[in-house]
Design a protein around this motif. Structure first.
Motif, PDB file in Angstrom:
ATOM      1  N   ALA A 115      -0.024  -0.539   6.321  1.00 56.04           N
ATOM      2  CA  ALA A 115       0.879  -0.088   7.164  1.00 56.04           C
ATOM      3  C   ALA A 115       0.562  -0.085   8.536  1.00 56.04           C
ATOM      4  N   ALA A 116      -0.823   0.453   8.524  1.00 57.85           N
ATOM      5  CA  ALA A 116      -1.236   0.452  10.031  1.00 57.85           C
ATOM      6  C   ALA A 116      -1.382  -0.844  10.719  1.00 57.85           C
ATOM      7  N   LEU A 117      -1.779  -1.831   9.804  1.00 64.66           N
ATOM      8  CA  LEU A 117      -2.076  -3.339  10.427  1.00 64.66           C
ATOM      9  C   LEU A 117      -0.707  -3.571  10.697  1.00 64.66           C
ATOM     10  N   LEU A 118       0.307  -3.673   9.920  1.00 67.49           N
ATOM     11  CA  LEU A 118       1.553  -4.080  10.042  1.00 67.49           C
ATOM     12  C   LEU A 118       2.183  -3.566  11.529  1.00 67.49           C
ATOM     13  N   GLU A 119       2.097  -2.511  11.825  1.00 69.28           N
ATOM     14  CA  GLU A 119       2.279  -1.745  13.186  1.00 69.28           C
ATOM     15  C   GLU A 119       1.429  -2.388  14.213  1.00 69.28           C
ATOM     16  N   ARG A 120       0.165  -2.772  14.173  1.00 70.58           N
ATOM     17  CA  ARG A 120      -0.404  -3.486  15.163  1.00 70.58           C
ATOM     18  C   ARG A 120      -0.217  -4.875  15.169  1.00 70.58           C
ATOM     19  N   VAL A 121       0.475  -5.318  14.034  1.00 66.94           N
ATOM     20  CA  VAL A 121       0.726  -6.866  14.091  1.00 66.94           C
ATOM     21  C   VAL A 121       2.161  -6.909  14.724  1.00 66.94           C
ATOM     22  N   SER A 122       2.926  -5.882  14.970  1.00 68.99           N
ATOM     23  CA  SER A 122       4.292  -5.893  15.496  1.00 68.99           C
ATOM     24  C   SER A 122       3.727  -5.900  17.100  1.00 68.99           C
ATOM     25  N   ARG A 123       2.634  -5.377  17.561  1.00 73.06           N
ATOM     26  CA  ARG A 123       2.294  -5.618  18.940  1.00 73.06           C
ATOM     27  C   ARG A 123       1.606  -6.765  19.242  1.00 73.06           C
ATOM     28  N   ARG A 124       1.390  -7.622  18.393  1.00 77.72           N
ATOM     29  CA  ARG A 124       0.864  -8.913  18.416  1.00 77.72           C
ATOM     30  C   ARG A 124      -0.778  -8.892  18.683  1.00 77.72           C
ATOM     31  N   GLU A 125      -1.181  -8.043  17.912  1.00 72.16           N
ATOM     32  CA  GLU A 125      -2.738  -7.924  17.727  1.00 72.16           C
ATOM     33  C   GLU A 125      -3.064  -9.028  16.990  1.00 72.16           C
ATOM     34  N   ALA A 126      -3.883  -9.923  17.358  1.00 74.37           N
ATOM     35  CA  ALA A 126      -4.357 -11.079  16.660  1.00 74.37           C
ATOM     36  C   ALA A 126      -5.465 -10.727  15.404  1.00 74.37           C
ATOM     37  N   GLY A 127      -6.279  -9.637  16.016  1.00 74.60           N
ATOM     38  CA  GLY A 127      -7.201  -9.057  15.304  1.00 74.60           C
ATOM     39  C   GLY A 127      -6.839  -8.474  13.825  1.00 74.60           C
ATOM     40  N   ALA A 128      -5.732  -7.635  14.123  1.00 74.98           N
ATOM     41  CA  ALA A 128      -5.068  -6.775  13.103  1.00 74.98           C
ATOM     42  C   ALA A 128      -4.525  -8.207  12.077  1.00 74.98           C
ATOM     43  N   PHE A 129      -3.673  -9.075  12.753  1.00 73.68           N
ATOM     44  CA  PHE A 129      -2.953  -9.814  11.800  1.00 73.68           C
ATOM     45  C   PHE A 129      -4.294 -10.736  10.682  1.00 73.68           C
ATOM     46  N   GLU A 130      -5.471 -10.890  11.326  1.00 73.11           N
ATOM     47  CA  GLU A 130      -6.582 -11.463  10.455  1.00 73.11           C
ATOM     48  C   GLU A 130      -7.075 -10.743   9.533  1.00 73.11           C
ATOM     49  N   ALA A 131      -6.915  -9.424   9.783  1.00 73.46           N
ATOM     50  CA  ALA A 131      -7.260  -8.411   8.766  1.00 73.46           C
ATOM     51  C   ALA A 131      -6.252  -8.161   7.648  1.00 73.46           C
ATOM     52  N   LEU A 132      -5.148  -8.249   8.065  1.00 74.74           N
ATOM     53  CA  LEU A 132      -3.952  -8.150   7.200  1.00 74.74           C
ATOM     54  C   LEU A 132      -3.918  -9.278   6.256  1.00 74.74           C
ATOM     55  N   TYR A 133      -4.268 -10.627   6.775  1.00 72.64           N
ATOM     56  CA  TYR A 133      -4.339 -11.846   5.804  1.00 72.64           C
ATOM     57  C   TYR A 133      -5.414 -11.599   4.719  1.00 72.64           C
ATOM     58  N   ARG A 134      -6.667 -11.131   5.590  1.00 74.51           N
ATOM     59  CA  ARG A 134      -7.608 -10.925   4.415  1.00 74.51           C
ATOM     60  C   ARG A 134      -7.454 -10.152   3.309  1.00 74.51           C
ATOM     61  N   ALA A 135      -6.663  -9.109   3.524  1.00 76.57           N
ATOM     62  CA  ALA A 135      -6.469  -7.919   2.830  1.00 76.57           C
ATOM     63  C   ALA A 135      -5.360  -8.399   1.742  1.00 76.57           C
ATOM     64  N   SER A 136      -4.226  -9.351   2.200  1.00 75.26           N
ATOM     65  CA  SER A 136      -3.131  -9.460   1.526  1.00 75.26           C
ATOM     66  C   SER A 136      -2.926 -10.750   0.935  1.00 75.26           C
ATOM     67  N   ALA A 137      -3.647 -11.673   1.478  1.00 83.95           N
ATOM     68  CA  ALA A 137      -3.480 -13.127   0.880  1.00 83.95           C
ATOM     69  C   ALA A 137      -3.792 -13.381  -0.469  1.00 83.95           C
ATOM     70  N   PRO A 138      -4.814 -12.877  -1.049  1.00 76.59           N
ATOM     71  CA  PRO A 138      -5.114 -13.080  -2.430  1.00 76.59           C
ATOM     72  C   PRO A 138      -3.984 -12.858  -3.549  1.00 76.59           C
ATOM     73  N   SER A 139      -3.372 -11.447  -3.253  1.00 73.60           N
ATOM     74  CA  SER A 139      -2.461 -10.990  -4.101  1.00 73.60           C
ATOM     75  C   SER A 139      -0.927 -11.847  -3.825  1.00 73.60           C
ATOM     76  N   LEU A 140      -0.733 -12.165  -2.664  1.00 72.91           N
ATOM     77  CA  LEU A 140       0.368 -12.940  -2.452  1.00 72.91           C
ATOM     78  C   LEU A 140       0.367 -14.304  -2.981  1.00 72.91           C
ATOM     79  N   PHE A 141      -0.773 -14.851  -2.669  1.00 75.98           N
ATOM     80  CA  PHE A 141      -1.140 -16.316  -3.073  1.00 75.98           C
ATOM     81  C   PHE A 141      -0.819 -16.217  -4.817  1.00 75.98           C
ATOM     82  N   GLY A 142      -1.285 -15.316  -5.519  1.00 73.06           N
ATOM     83  CA  GLY A 142      -0.861 -15.200  -6.878  1.00 73.06           C
ATOM     84  C   GLY A 142       0.548 -15.311  -7.258  1.00 73.06           C
TER      85      GLY A 142
END
Length: 207
Positions: A24-51
């Protein structure tokens, strides 16, 4: 033994809460267009979303495209995420699942018929929906996990709280992949049985 089971379950539920808060904290930062937060969100969520995408589209190639398009939408619409309505995992899973359905409609020769998806979702996505539900009720999850066999609880915790693949869990627990798969499957069946047999709530949970 019962003390260890209770402790493991509490730790698992706490980890689930912490992960949800982190996303949730990463999404809030992504909403402010923080690229670093988006990368962290991708690393944390991509495996389960890919499944999830693989279960809907049936191919890894299609799933990769779906997940990439899904994350583009997550980047664009992160500001619309409302933690009061859904957990971060639920919100992102919905985006990716809808993206997968759109992919199938655009590719009629993919071998998957959209009309079949309701039945497949009931089985193939059951684990995802099951854990999204419990993400909102950690107290109940903690109680149910504490009643599982230790090996089932460990395998489930590694899969859903730490995001390990079945091969990684097999290495961690020094067990064959087939055995790990069985532990997780039987553990989830037990959790579902407990949930289905649950009495009326006493703690203000979802049920």
């Amino acid at each position: 033994m019962s003390h260890d089971a209770s402790t493991d379950a509490t730790i698992g539920a706490s980890a689930l809460d912490q992960k949800s808060a982190y996303l949730a904290a990463l999404l809030e930062r992504v909403s402010r267009r923080e690229a670093g937060a988006f990368e962290a969100l991708y690393r944390a969520s991509a495996p389960s979303l890919f499944g999830l995408a693989v279960r809907v589209t049936r191919t890894s190639e299609s799933a990769e495209e779906v997940v990439q398009d899904g994350f583009i939408k997550i980047w664009r619409f992160a500001g619309s995420y409302d933690p009061g309505k859904a957990s971060p995992s639920t919100w992102m899973s919905t985006i990716v699942k809808n993206q997968a359905l759109d992919y199938l409609r655009r590719n009629p020769y993919s071998g998957v018929y959209v009309d079949e998806l309701d039945e497949r979702n009931a089985a193939g996505d059951a684990d995802v929906n099951f854990w999204q539900e419990f993400a909102l009720d950690a107290e109940r999850l903690s109680s149910y996990l504490g009643r599982l066999a230790p090996v089932q609880r460990q395998a489930i915790a590694l899969a859903y709280f730490r995001g390990q693949s079945q091969s990684e869990i097999a290495h961690t627990l020094d067990a064959p992949v087939g055995t790990v798969k069985s532990w997780i499957s039987r553990g989830l069946e037990s959790l579902r049985a407990m949930a289905d047999a649950r009495p009326a709530p006493h703690h203000g949970g979802l049920y």
